[in-house]
Scaffold this motif. Structure first.
Motif, mmCIF file in Angstrom:
data_model
loop_
_atom_site.group_PDB
_atom_site.id
_atom_site.type_symbol
_atom_site.label_atom_id
_atom_site.label_comp_id
_atom_site.label_asym_id
_atom_site.label_seq_id
_atom_site.Cartn_x
_atom_site.Cartn_y
_atom_site.Cartn_z
ATOM 1 N N ASP A 1 0.830 -1.207 0.000
ATOM 2 C CA ASP A 1 0.000 0.000 0.000
ATOM 3 C C ASP A 1 0.860 1.252 0.000
ATOM 4 O O ASP A 1 1.933 1.291 0.602
ATOM 5 N N GLY A 2 0.365 2.286 -0.675
ATOM 6 C CA GLY A 2 1.040 3.575 -0.686
ATOM 7 C C GLY A 2 2.150 3.716 -1.711
ATOM 8 O O GLY A 2 2.765 4.763 -1.817
ATOM 9 N N ILE A 3 2.430 2.658 -2.470
ATOM 10 C CA ILE A 3 3.479 2.722 -3.490
ATOM 11 C C ILE A 3 2.801 2.826 -4.859
ATOM 12 O O ILE A 3 1.960 2.004 -5.206
ATOM 13 N N THR A 4 3.186 3.845 -5.609
ATOM 14 C CA THR A 4 2.636 4.041 -6.943
ATOM 15 C C THR A 4 3.663 3.612 -7.983
ATOM 16 O O THR A 4 4.839 3.957 -7.883
ATOM 17 N N VAL A 5 3.217 2.844 -8.975
ATOM 18 C CA VAL A 5 4.080 2.423 -10.075
ATOM 19 C C VAL A 5 3.896 3.415 -11.217
ATOM 20 O O VAL A 5 2.771 3.648 -11.667
ATOM 21 N N TYR A 6 4.998 4.017 -11.676
ATOM 22 C CA TYR A 6 4.978 4.928 -12.812
ATOM 23 C C TYR A 6 5.610 4.216 -14.003
ATOM 24 O O TYR A 6 6.746 3.752 -13.921
#
Length: 130
Positions: free
Chosen positions: A115-120
């Motif tokens: 949770d809280g990690i965004t993949v760009y």
């Protein structure tokens, strides 16, 4: 005499080949994209699960690189079609980011508990026009 017969045979063969290809498609009035879409929609084979997966899929091949994300991490930068071994909070997965048209998404969609990690996702330079 032999050369005349050879020339005539060659001309006849070329003529038959050209005539045969002219019957390959009956309707040339449709636009190119409409033609392609019609054939794709008529296709008997269904897309695979990997083709339908919006964020990529678990990979069976070796990873291009290994990434360990610390707890409290905020983002992960990847390239489309890159295969990574992800280590997050003691969980590990090898994932291919086959994400055409997807710019960013939460990592928790593929690694529960991340949770809280965004993949760009950036486009793969090998597939960019130019």
């Amino acid at each position: 005499m032999k050369t005349n017969f050879s020339k005539l045979a060659l001309i006849a063969a070329i003529g038959l080949a050209a005539a045969g290809t002219s019957y390959a498609h009956e309707d040339y009035s449709e636009a190119r994209i409409d033609h392609w879409l019609r054939h794709v929609s008529e296709s008997q084979s269904a897309p695979t699960a990997n083709q339908l997966a919006p964020f990529g899929y678990a990979a069976t091949k070796n990873a291009d690189r290994e990434v360990s994300l610390p707890s409290g991490g905020k983002y992960l930068n990847v390239t489309r079609l890159e295969t990574l071994k992800l280590n997050v909070d003691g969980k590990s997965v090898v994932w291919t980011f086959d994400t055409l048209g997807t710019a960013a998404f939460p990592l928790s969609t593929i690694v529960p508990g991340a949770d809280g990690i965004t993949v760009y996702v950036r486009e793969n330079p090998a597939y960019q026009g130019g």
